[in-house]
Design a protein around this motif. Structure first.
Motif, mmCIF file in Angstrom:
data_model
loop_
_atom_site.group_PDB
_atom_site.id
_atom_site.type_symbol
_atom_site.label_atom_id
_atom_site.label_comp_id
_atom_site.label_asym_id
_atom_site.label_seq_id
_atom_site.Cartn_x
_atom_site.Cartn_y
_atom_site.Cartn_z
ATOM 1 N N ARG C 12 -0.699 71.745 16.546
ATOM 2 C CA ARG C 12 -0.940 72.813 15.606
ATOM 3 C C ARG C 12 -1.365 74.094 16.331
ATOM 4 O O ARG C 12 -2.304 74.100 17.111
ATOM 5 C CB ARG C 12 -2.040 72.415 14.619
ATOM 6 N N THR C 131 6.566 70.785 12.233
ATOM 7 C CA THR C 131 6.047 69.602 11.553
ATOM 8 C C THR C 131 7.250 68.737 11.199
ATOM 9 O O THR C 131 8.332 69.255 10.922
ATOM 10 C CB THR C 131 5.308 69.959 10.253
ATOM 11 N N PRO C 132 7.044 67.415 11.209
ATOM 12 C CA PRO C 132 8.171 66.532 10.908
ATOM 13 C C PRO C 132 8.834 66.881 9.570
ATOM 14 O O PRO C 132 10.053 66.841 9.462
ATOM 15 C CB PRO C 132 7.527 65.157 10.862
ATOM 16 N N THR C 133 8.021 67.248 8.587
ATOM 17 C CA THR C 133 8.609 67.596 7.288
ATOM 18 C C THR C 133 9.511 68.812 7.440
ATOM 19 O O THR C 133 10.602 68.859 6.880
ATOM 20 C CB THR C 133 7.527 67.979 6.277
ATOM 21 N N MET C 158 14.780 62.040 4.870
ATOM 22 C CA MET C 158 13.548 61.411 4.387
ATOM 23 C C MET C 158 13.164 60.231 5.270
ATOM 24 O O MET C 158 12.007 60.059 5.641
ATOM 25 C CB MET C 158 13.772 60.964 2.931
ATOM 26 N N ARG C 165 6.126 59.877 10.650
ATOM 27 C CA ARG C 165 4.738 59.764 10.215
ATOM 28 C C ARG C 165 4.133 58.421 10.623
ATOM 29 O O ARG C 165 2.959 58.314 10.937
ATOM 30 C CB ARG C 165 4.605 59.920 8.716
ATOM 31 N N PHE C 166 4.973 57.387 10.632
ATOM 32 C CA PHE C 166 4.421 56.060 10.890
ATOM 33 C C PHE C 166 4.360 55.701 12.366
ATOM 34 O O PHE C 166 3.763 54.697 12.725
ATOM 35 C CB PHE C 166 5.158 54.999 10.074
ATOM 36 N N PRO C 168 2.598 57.092 14.914
ATOM 37 C CA PRO C 168 1.227 56.946 15.411
ATOM 38 C C PRO C 168 0.472 55.789 14.755
ATOM 39 O O PRO C 168 -0.296 55.100 15.428
ATOM 40 C CB PRO C 168 0.558 58.290 15.069
ATOM 41 N N LYS C 237 7.883 74.468 0.276
ATOM 42 C CA LYS C 237 8.184 75.464 1.310
ATOM 43 C C LYS C 237 9.687 75.513 1.524
ATOM 44 O O LYS C 237 10.187 74.983 2.514
ATOM 45 C CB LYS C 237 7.480 75.090 2.616
ATOM 46 N N PRO C 238 10.436 76.147 0.601
ATOM 47 C CA PRO C 238 11.882 76.195 0.788
ATOM 48 C C PRO C 238 12.211 77.031 2.021
ATOM 49 O O PRO C 238 11.498 77.983 2.336
ATOM 50 C CB PRO C 238 12.383 76.862 -0.493
#
Lengths: 285, 281, 271
Positions: C12, C131-133, C158, C165-166, C168, C237-238
């Motif tokens: 970050r 960020t992954p998203t 997705m 996310r999984f 870590p 956040k488009p």
């Protein structure tokens, strides 16, 4: 009519052996009829495997009844066209905080529900802000959920549901994996949501202390509702609760033990103040 | 058997951005046959501490002596230590892997080099000690209920015939009856087998009911190391570090403030009851 | 050791690179990777080095973070370097037992090491600043056109974001299970290959069981929150191009032109 109503709700699943042959049928929920009032704080107690989680999943239409019906805010959950509406009206929070967080940033996690519902972007931002403030996690909006404590993660999960503006939130043992501090945080948030926003809370738990301030309590065993009433009424039945693999709050237990030893005090004492008052009555009489 | 912990410090993720002092100069002695409770909030270092006791983590500073042997000495065999000091992790049922319960419990003793016969006897005894029904022994551990799985996992450590057993929050996620069953089982092991027990718990009620001595860890430091009554008498200090005394302590406090001359050091329901009854009779 | 892998971890910070549209970063990474394999001239690598250093500086990600990801590929680098060093034909400059080292081999070896290191640096910069998203959003939107030929772009995106996310969580879990089995006397360090492979069963079985349990829980939680695919889904956040993204595209264009020019001009030459 209440916000959540079940009528003769029964849910069966078929047990199979290793070869896939049917071994038998288990009734996980057995003929349950309940009617929950909007705006109440409802607690459902029951030991592991008592069917309380299965019951909860019906309210969110994650499971559909084998027999009987579940009506959420006037909608029958069997009406699959309205399934999303049901899920939005009755949001659900689960036990393991790690396994229900989808986003990698707190605010994105909270936005997941509204995004699925097709809420416009501007409105999503507002909802995310409001719901993070409602659970006291606004300061963490850009943090990674992995770095938060268990209690904080659960509050994020709750915010994720709040952002969908549900009338009712079902929580399936949300505190089981938390430490006492995390448990207290989550409970405080739930009571605030209930009192300030008027959200109906359905809390499934086996921590007796979390039930004391509920408006009504249901006790589950073998898929049936075996007791229901106010916390005071429920905790007056110490022996029955223990037979159901449950417990009572410590102060209730102490009062009960004293009564058994011949001190004339009433049943269902839930707070220290009540016990002090009762003992004063006995002492100064 | 005794464990002497001599001024150990442990730095978490040394050299990375996450670096912090997880254990700070901890010293204590654990004697054979004790029942010790370790309390501290999440992140206080208590899990790190117990992992030192069977050598899963190595302190950066300080020494640990098991039976007067330095476990960090080059010729000391960690395997030997792990045989004597069993550690049951949190949610231990998540480490079950064998096709049958019995085989899973055999894993530990087999690793330690027990003969086949000794392994089976040890597994059998361990499963009996945790009170699991014999009809279940040859079933898959994955078909059991949560409480049963946990008992199988504890049996997996007991089968190694440890002198000391450390349990990290063994009751997490269980219903009240399940909690009592596990703790009563541990208590029985302690009383009958004379096993030293170190119980990490968040429940002050459980700690008050079962243990002889409490170690409170906060911020990597050992802040209290005393018998339960003495520790809980200082509940105001405990509250400052995010902990609390058992509910009974507060009940007695309230009664005392209301003018009842009750025993304020009572920490269990039994003690509270007796004290109140004495007063009222 | 397990926590050292920074790939797929977000760092970050508030930098220009962080704020860029993920589509720009994805295309940029792609161009960067291609440029690594467009020849072996010193000048090309000088350009790539300058570009890489500029991006790293702009991203405000400490170098330590980027190099940490490198530890996990050290063995890969050594093996491929060795292959290149000993197995390239050419002008022999050193002979030892059955091994010969050629001038070309040395060049190849050096370039291979640089390529691999740059490859990891480049891709790490992308995952560290996105960020992954955001990343999956970029993939989803950037590859939108594939939807027309029935490629489930949203679903794949997705899946990727959940996997990220999984990572870590599952790593921590592996660590925990390993310790738990070690406490039961398991030994992962000694014995031959077969024995060591066998010793992994007590880790892998619980890990799979746990992964399935988590997947099951997560699917349920997603469903409970009205997830039903991409249909009618809006975004918090488009993705929208801003002027900095246009500028970045221009910079990328300039970079590509330079790279192509150099590789054509310097074809087959080192200097």
């Amino acid at each position: 009519m209440g916000i959540v109503k079940t009528k003769n709700l029964t849910f069966e699943y078929i047990r199979r052996d290793d070869e896939g042959n049917v071994e038998g049928v288990t009734k996980a929920v057995d003929d349950v009829s309940i009617d929950l009032k909007e705006g109440d704080f409802v607690a459902i107690l029951g030991h592991n495997g008592s069917g309380k989680s299965t019951l909860a999943k019906h309210i969110n239409a994650l499971l559909l009844p084998t027999e009987g019906s579940v009506i959420v805010d006037g909608i029958d959950t069997l009406d699959t066209d309205q399934m999303l509406k049901v899920r939005q009206t009755a949001g659900m929070v689960f036990q393991n905080p790690d396994n229900q967080i989808i986003g990698t940033v707190v605010e994105e996690e909270v936005a997941f529900g509204p995004e699925n519902m097709g809420v416009p972007t501007k409105e999503i931002w507002k909802r995310v802000e409001d719901s993070l403030k409602a659970v006291g996690m606004f300061a963490y909006r850009t943090a990674s959920p992995n770095k938060l404590s268990g209690g904080q993660k659960q509050r994020i999960a709750i915010a994720g549901i709040v952002a969908m503006k549900p009338k009712c939130i079902i929580l399936d043992e949300p505190t089981a994996m938390l430490d006492p501090k995390g448990r207290a945080e989550v409970l405080r948030v739930l009571h605030e949501l209930n009192e300030k926003e008027g959200v109906t809370i359905i809390l499934i738990t086996h921590y007796m202390e979390e039930v004391i301030e509920a408006d009504s309590v249901f006790v589950c065993d073998k898929g049936r509702i075996v007791m229901q009433g106010s916390p005071k009424e429920i905790f007056s039945h110490v022996e029955e609760l223990k037979e159901l693999r449950l417990d009572v709050p410590q102060v209730t237990e102490l009062a009960y033990e004293l009564k058994k030893a011949g001190i004339p005090i009433k049943d269902g004492i839930l707070t220290n103040e009540e016990l002090v008052r009762e003992l004063k009555n006995v002492y100064y009489r | 058997m005794s464990i002497i912990v001599d001024k150990i410090s442990y730095i978490y993720e040394e050299g990375s951005s996450m670096e912090r002092l997880a254990l700070d100069n901890i010293s204590c002695v654990i004697e054979q046959g004790e029942f010790i409770g370790v309390i501290g909030h999440t992140g206080s270092g208590k899990s790190t501490f117990i992992q030192h006791l069977n050598g899963l983590l190595k302190a950066n500073k300080g020494h640990i002596y098991y039976n007067e042997q330095d476990i960090y000495a080059p010729d000391f065999k960690m395997q030997e230590l792990r045989k004597h000091v069993g550690l049951v992790f949190q949610y231990p049922e998540h480490q079950l892997f064998e096709s049958t319960i019995f085989k899973d419990v055999c894993f530990g003793p087999k690793n330690l080099g027990f003969s086949d016969k000794d392994t089976q006897i040890a597994a059998f005894n361990a499963l009996r000690q945790v009170g699991l029904d014999e009809s279940l022994y040859y079933q898959s551990p994955f078909d059991l209920s949560g409480g049963q799985k946990r008992r199988v996992a504890i049996a997996g450590v007991l089968a190694m015939k440890p002198d000391v057993i450390i349990l990290d929050e063994p009751t997490a996620g269980l219903d009240p009856k399940g909690r009592d069953e596990i703790l009563d089982c541990v208590k029985k092991l302690h009383d009958e087998m004379k096993i030293t027990v170190i119980l990490v718990s968040h429940s002050m009620e459980d700690v008050a009911k079962y243990v002889d001595r409490i170690m409170v860890i906060n911020d990597g430091k050992l802040v209290f190391n005393n018998e339960p009554k003495a520790v809980f008498a200082r509940h105001e200090e405990l509250e400052k570090i995010g902990l609390a005394a058992p509910s009974v302590t507060y009940i007695m406090e309230d009664l005392y403030k209301a003018g009842f001359d009750v025993d304020r050091s009572a920490i269990t329901i039994e003690e509270a009851k007796n004290s109140i009854l004495n007063l009222l009779k | 050791m397990l926590r050292d892998i920074t790939l797929g971890q977000y760092y970050r910070a508030n930098s220009l690179i962080h704020r860029l549209d993920p589509r720009v970063k994805l295309l940029g990474t792609l161009i960067f990777i291609i440029s690594l394999f467009l020849g072996q001239s010193i000048w090309l690598y000088a350009l790539i080095t300058v570009a890489l250093i500029a991006v790293i500086k702009l991203s405000k990600v400490p170098l330590k973070y980027i190099t940490k990801g490198m530890k996990s590929i050290v063995i890969l680098v050594i093996i491929s370097a060795a292959f290149n060093l000993f197995l390239t034909d050419g002008e022999v400059i050193f002979r030892f037992w059955k091994l010969t080292i050629t001038r070309e081999g040395i060049y190849q070896c050096v370039f291979m090491i640089i390529r691999l290191i740059y490859l990891i640096c480049g891709t790490s910069i992308m995952t560290l600043t996105t960020t992954p998203t955001n990343l999956t959003d970029g993939i989803e939107k950037g590859l939108d056109f594939l939807n027309k030929i029935k490629v489930p772009v949203h679903e794949v995106a997705m899946m990727m974001s959940i996997a990220l996310r999984f990572i870590p969580i599952l790593m921590e879990e592996t660590d925990k299970i390993m310790k738990a089995q070690m406490a039961r006397g398991a030994d992962f360090e000694s014995g031959n290959l077969v024995k060591r492979a066998k010793a992994l069963i007590p880790i892998l079985v619980p890990l799979f069981v746990s992964a399935f349990r988590r997947a099951n829980d997560l699917a349920m939680a997603m469903e409970a929150r009205c997830y039903h695919g991409s249909e009618g889904r809006t975004k918090m956040k488009p993705l929208k191009y801003k002027s900095r993204d246009h500028k970045a595209y221009i910079a990328l264009g300039v970079y590509s032109v330079l790279v192509i020019a150099i590789s054509i001009f310097m074809k087959g030459r080192f200097i």
